[in-house]
Each structure stands twice: as structure tokens, then as C-alpha cells.
Scaffold this motif. Structure first.
Motif, PDB file in Angstrom:
ATOM      1  N   VAL A  31       0.828  -1.206   0.000  1.00 49.06           N
ATOM      2  CA  VAL A  31       0.000   0.000   0.000  1.00 49.06           C
ATOM      3  C   VAL A  31       0.862   1.256   0.000  1.00 49.06           C
ATOM      4  O   VAL A  31       0.568   2.226  -0.693  1.00 49.06           O
ATOM      5  N   SER A  32       1.939   1.230   0.737  1.00 48.55           N
ATOM      6  CA  SER A  32       2.849   2.372   0.781  1.00 48.55           C
ATOM      7  C   SER A  32       3.480   2.626  -0.584  1.00 48.55           C
ATOM      8  O   SER A  32       3.613   3.777  -1.018  1.00 48.55           O
ATOM      9  N   THR A  33       3.850   1.574  -1.270  1.00 49.34           N
ATOM     10  CA  THR A  33       4.442   1.715  -2.605  1.00 49.34           C
ATOM     11  C   THR A  33       3.424   2.266  -3.605  1.00 49.34           C
ATOM     12  O   THR A  33       3.745   3.127  -4.418  1.00 49.34           O
ATOM     13  N   GLU A  34       2.196   1.778  -3.542  1.00 52.57           N
ATOM     14  CA  GLU A  34       1.147   2.283  -4.428  1.00 52.57           C
ATOM     15  C   GLU A  34       0.864   3.755  -4.169  1.00 52.57           C
ATOM     16  O   GLU A  34       0.630   4.522  -5.106  1.00 52.57           O
ATOM     17  N   SER A  35       0.895   4.164  -2.922  1.00 52.54           N
ATOM     18  CA  SER A  35       0.563   5.548  -2.585  1.00 52.54           C
ATOM     19  C   SER A  35       1.642   6.526  -3.032  1.00 52.54           C
ATOM     20  O   SER A  35       1.363   7.702  -3.228  1.00 52.54           O
ATOM     21  N   TYR A  43      -4.102   6.249   1.292  1.00 58.15           N
ATOM     22  CA  TYR A  43      -3.022   6.149   2.277  1.00 58.15           C
ATOM     23  C   TYR A  43      -2.250   7.465   2.373  1.00 58.15           C
ATOM     24  O   TYR A  43      -1.959   7.953   3.463  1.00 58.15           O
ATOM     25  N   SER A  44      -1.919   8.059   1.224  1.00 52.91           N
ATOM     26  CA  SER A  44      -1.155   9.310   1.260  1.00 52.91           C
ATOM     27  C   SER A  44      -2.004  10.463   1.787  1.00 52.91           C
ATOM     28  O   SER A  44      -1.513  11.320   2.524  1.00 52.91           O
ATOM     29  N   ILE A  45      -3.293  10.494   1.443  1.00 55.62           N
ATOM     30  CA  ILE A  45      -4.174  11.532   1.979  1.00 55.62           C
ATOM     31  C   ILE A  45      -4.325  11.350   3.485  1.00 55.62           C
ATOM     32  O   ILE A  45      -4.332  12.327   4.248  1.00 55.62           O
ATOM     33  N   PHE A  46      -4.417  10.104   3.941  1.00 57.40           N
ATOM     34  CA  PHE A  46      -4.551   9.820   5.371  1.00 57.40           C
ATOM     35  C   PHE A  46      -3.381  10.411   6.134  1.00 57.40           C
ATOM     36  O   PHE A  46      -3.565  11.090   7.151  1.00 57.40           O
ATOM     37  N   TRP A  47      -2.158  10.196   5.665  1.00 60.50           N
ATOM     38  CA  TRP A  47      -1.004  10.693   6.412  1.00 60.50           C
ATOM     39  C   TRP A  47      -0.838  12.193   6.271  1.00 60.50           C
ATOM     40  O   TRP A  47      -0.276  12.846   7.155  1.00 60.50           O
ATOM     41  N   ALA A 151     -11.517   8.836  12.650  1.00 62.63           N
ATOM     42  CA  ALA A 151     -11.903  10.183  12.250  1.00 62.63           C
ATOM     43  C   ALA A 151     -11.008  10.688  11.117  1.00 62.63           C
ATOM     44  O   ALA A 151     -11.495  11.258  10.132  1.00 62.63           O
ATOM     45  N   VAL A 152      -9.713  10.470  11.226  1.00 63.52           N
ATOM     46  CA  VAL A 152      -8.794  10.906  10.166  1.00 63.52           C
ATOM     47  C   VAL A 152      -9.022  10.075   8.897  1.00 63.52           C
ATOM     48  O   VAL A 152      -8.977  10.606   7.785  1.00 63.52           O
ATOM     49  N   TYR A 153      -9.314   8.793   9.052  1.00 68.30           N
ATOM     50  CA  TYR A 153      -9.620   7.952   7.893  1.00 68.30           C
ATOM     51  C   TYR A 153     -10.870   8.461   7.174  1.00 68.30           C
ATOM     52  O   TYR A 153     -10.890   8.559   5.948  1.00 68.30           O
TER      53      TYR A 153
END
Length: 178
Positions: A31-35, A43-47, A151-153
């Protein structure tokens, strides 16, 4: 006999947790690689929305500190003021998660009320020594973190949905080039 059974159950839970982590690491890497390739990946928006080092997630735990204070049988006014100040600051910081988007759903409202009732019950049980102090700390941290992550998700999901709709709408308006 009960101590042995309790130890075996705790050991089993520890082993299950470690095996779960072993299986989650490759999924996280994928997932990290895709983001990294897609800026609109959830995933990138979440962080991005989680703030620096995920502080918007952990600030939800700080909002629940009065329950820890409530579990103390004797307290001082300085501790009460400090607990109130920390909770208010964490609440103000965490409230930025809810700005501009309808993050809280009906299920979150029900879960929030249930969590607050459970925290009140556990804090009074700790106060009157029916439970160990560990339980209130564990519950405050667990509930705060789960609430903050969800909430952040939800905010990241709504932002991603908005970006996708905007992109589709703008692609439909652009003229075809032959």
C-alpha cells in the motif's frame, strides 16, 4: 489454576499479535508503494491529514484525560487544572479533523456515547478499586487512538472522494483534441 490459564491466554494473544504483524508488514509495504505513485491514494491523503507524526490521531487520546483524573480517589487542584488545560488543547487540535467535512456519522455518534459511558464506568471502578489502574489507562489510550484513526480515515476518504469527483467533472468538460 486461574493464573496458569490467564498466562496461557495472554501468551496466545501475544503470539497471535506477532503473527498478525508478520502478515500485515507485506500489505503495508504494498500500500505504501502504491501511494507513492498516486497522490490521490487514500493512504497518502490519510497521512497528510494525520498531521505531523500523526498528532491529530493521538490528540484524541488527550481529550479523554479527565477520565484518568476521575479515577483517582484523591486529587489536587493543580492536577485538575493541568488535566483540563491539556484536554482543551488536545480537543482544539483534534477538532481540525472535523472542519469542512461531515466526518462524524450516526454510527460514530453512537459509538462515541458508548465509549464515553464505558470510560466513566471503568474510571469509577478503578476509583473504588474494583479494577486496577491499568485498565483506565489502557481504555483511554485504546479508545482515543481508535477514534482518532477512524476520524482521520473518514476525513481522508471524503477528501479522496471529492478529488475523484472533481477530476471526473473536469475531464468531462475538457474538449476532445483530435
Amino acid at each position: 489454576m486461574n493464573d496458569i490459564l490467564f498466562g496461557v491466554i495472554l501468551f496466545g494473544l501475544l503470539v497471535l499479535g506477532l503473527v498478525g504483524i508478520i502478515f500485515l508488514i507485506p500489505l503495508w509495504v504494498k500500500v505504501s508503494t502504491e501511494s507513492e505513485r498516486d497522490p490521490d491514494h487514500l493512504y497518502s491523503i490519510f497521512w497528510e491529514e494525520a498531521g505531523s507524526q500523526g498528532h491529530k490521531i493521538t490528540s484524541a487520546t488527550g481529550c479523554l484525560l479527565p477520565f484518568v483524573f476521575l479515577s483517582n480517589p484523591n486529587f489536587s487542584i493543580e492536577g485538575l487544572v493541568l488535566c483540563f488545560v491539556v484536554s482543551v488543547v488536545c480537543g482544539l487540535y483534534h477538532s481540525s479533523v472535523y472542519r469542512d467535512y461531515a466526518v462524524i456519522t450516526g454510527k460514530m455518534k453512537v459509538a462515541g456515547v458508548a465509549a464515553l459511558c464505558m470510560l466513566a464506568a471503568v474510571s469509577f471502578m478503578v476509583r473504588y478499586q474494583a479494577l486496577s489502574g491499568f485498565y483506565i489507562i489502557f481504555c483511554v489510550i485504546s479508545i482515543g487512538e481508535v477514534w482518532g484513526v477512524y476520524a482521520v480515515y473518514r476525513r481522508a476518504y471524503l477528501i479522496r472522494l471529492e478529488r475523484v469527483v472533481w477530476r471526473v467533472k473536469n475531464q468531462a468538460k475538457s474538449p476532445l483534441v483530435s
